[in-house]
Design a protein around this motif. Structure first.
Motif, PDB file in Angstrom:
ATOM      1  N   UNK A 113       1.042  -1.130  -0.222  1.00 17.30           N
ATOM      2  CA  UNK A 113       0.017  -0.306   0.041  1.00 17.30           C
ATOM      3  C   UNK A 113       0.294   1.169  -0.047  1.00 17.30           C
ATOM      4  N   UNK A 114       2.053   1.058   0.762  1.00 19.68           N
ATOM      5  CA  UNK A 114       2.519   2.749   0.958  1.00 19.68           C
ATOM      6  C   UNK A 114       3.731   2.802  -0.417  1.00 19.68           C
ATOM      7  N   UNK A 115       3.572   1.508  -0.816  1.00 16.06           N
ATOM      8  CA  UNK A 115       4.728   1.524  -1.560  1.00 16.06           C
ATOM      9  C   UNK A 115       4.635   1.933  -3.467  1.00 16.06           C
ATOM     10  N   UNK A 116       3.016   1.576  -3.622  1.00 14.54           N
ATOM     11  CA  UNK A 116       2.345   1.400  -4.787  1.00 14.54           C
ATOM     12  C   UNK A 116       2.514   0.369  -5.095  1.00 14.54           C
ATOM     13  N   UNK A 117       3.520  -0.326  -4.824  1.00 21.10           N
ATOM     14  CA  UNK A 117       3.633  -1.903  -5.458  1.00 21.10           C
ATOM     15  C   UNK A 117       2.895  -2.859  -6.108  1.00 21.10           C
ATOM     16  N   UNK A 118       3.459  -3.542  -6.880  1.00 25.42           N
ATOM     17  CA  UNK A 118       2.052  -4.884  -7.264  1.00 25.42           C
ATOM     18  C   UNK A 118       3.103  -5.819  -6.849  1.00 25.42           C
ATOM     19  N   UNK A 119       2.773  -7.347  -6.139  1.00 23.40           N
ATOM     20  CA  UNK A 119       3.594  -8.174  -6.121  1.00 23.40           C
ATOM     21  C   UNK A 119       3.615  -8.927  -7.655  1.00 23.40           C
ATOM     22  N   UNK A 120       5.290  -9.548  -7.906  1.00 23.87           N
ATOM     23  CA  UNK A 120       5.471 -10.287  -9.250  1.00 23.87           C
ATOM     24  C   UNK A 120       6.758 -11.378  -8.598  1.00 23.87           C
ATOM     25  N   UNK A 121       6.654 -12.324  -9.585  1.00 18.87           N
ATOM     26  CA  UNK A 121       7.726 -13.417  -9.256  1.00 18.87           C
ATOM     27  C   UNK A 121       8.715 -12.335  -9.839  1.00 18.87           C
ATOM     28  N   UNK A 122       9.956 -12.003  -9.325  1.00 21.77           N
ATOM     29  CA  UNK A 122      11.087 -11.803  -9.767  1.00 21.77           C
ATOM     30  C   UNK A 122      11.881 -12.338  -9.674  1.00 21.77           C
ATOM     31  N   UNK A 123      12.141 -12.801  -9.225  1.00 21.70           N
ATOM     32  CA  UNK A 123      13.758 -13.874  -8.528  1.00 21.70           C
ATOM     33  C   UNK A 123      13.820 -14.753  -9.580  1.00 21.70           C
ATOM     34  N   UNK A 124      15.492 -15.178 -10.080  1.00 19.57           N
ATOM     35  CA  UNK A 124      16.006 -15.732 -10.658  1.00 19.57           C
ATOM     36  C   UNK A 124      15.879 -17.242 -10.066  1.00 19.57           C
ATOM     37  N   UNK A 125      15.894 -17.546 -10.854  1.00 22.75           N
ATOM     38  CA  UNK A 125      15.173 -19.197 -10.701  1.00 22.75           C
ATOM     39  C   UNK A 125      13.948 -19.908 -11.296  1.00 22.75           C
TER      40      UNK A 125
END
Length: 201
Positions: A189-201
């Motif tokens: 909420x604070x960052x206005x971000x969206x959760x996504x798969x970002x990691x390698x592998x």
């Protein structure tokens, strides 16, 4: 936090223990205490105060912890806090087509630039790690203490979905030795971000 120093990935990836240790909920729903050694009682650094003020402006009250030892890397931060490396939020600034963007990545993971590029529908060569001047210009903070919100400019923010599995996570608070706990929901909420798969592998 970053990598080489919280921008850079709040540290590099480190070992990840079993999920259910310090900073996690017990079976009765209570939060296990996390030891906080070497805390400083000095007044907040102005940069950390700016983070606290930004949080307040977003309706959040955060408890900023100042350590006497540096917490530039994910491993240093986890050791000082007494939590898993995976609970550390690495605030990474990249440029995509020349525009700064932020990726908030678990301390246990490395960001896959191909996945970040795909989120912007560009090739991987369009994604570059931001240099120190770009980081400061975009966020208002120096590498080593970049917080996940309260930035100097508006940026697209993506959040590592692995951070969502913890009850409490820890992010940088404006300086290399200040951090604060936050829930994943509040981080989004604070960052206005969206959760996504970002990691390698």
């Amino acid at each position: 936090m970053d990598d080489d120093e919280l921008q850079t990935e709040h540290g590099g990836a480190g070992g990840q223990g079993s999920r259910g240790e310090r900073g996690r909920s017990d079976h009765d729903g209570s939060l296990s205490p996390a030891p906080l050694p070497s805390r400083s009682s000095a007044p907040l650094h102005p940069s950390a105060q700016r983070v606290a003020d930004a949080a307040a402006g977003l309706g959040l009250t955060i408890d900023i912890v100042t350590f006497t030892e540096p917490t530039r890397t994910a491993e240093q931060a986890a050791a000082a806090i007494g939590c898993e490396v995976g609970q550390i939020v690495k605030s990474l600034v990249f440029t995509v087509g020349g525009a700064p963007v932020m990726a908030l990545v678990s301390g246990a993971n490395q960001l896959d630039t191909r996945k970040l590029a795909a989120l912007f529908s560009v090739g991987r060569k369009q994604v570059e790690r931001a240099d120190a001047d770009t980081v400061r210009g975009a966020t208002g903070y120096a590498i080593g203490g970049v917080p996940p919100f309260g930035h100097a400019t508006a940026m697209t923010v993506y959040v590592d979905e692995d951070l969502m599995s913890y009850d409490v996570i820890w992010a940088a608070a404006g300086t290399p030795n200040t951090v604060f706990p936050i829930t994943p929901a509040d981080l989004l909420r604070a960052s206005g971000g969206q959760a996504r798969d970002l990691k390698t592998g």
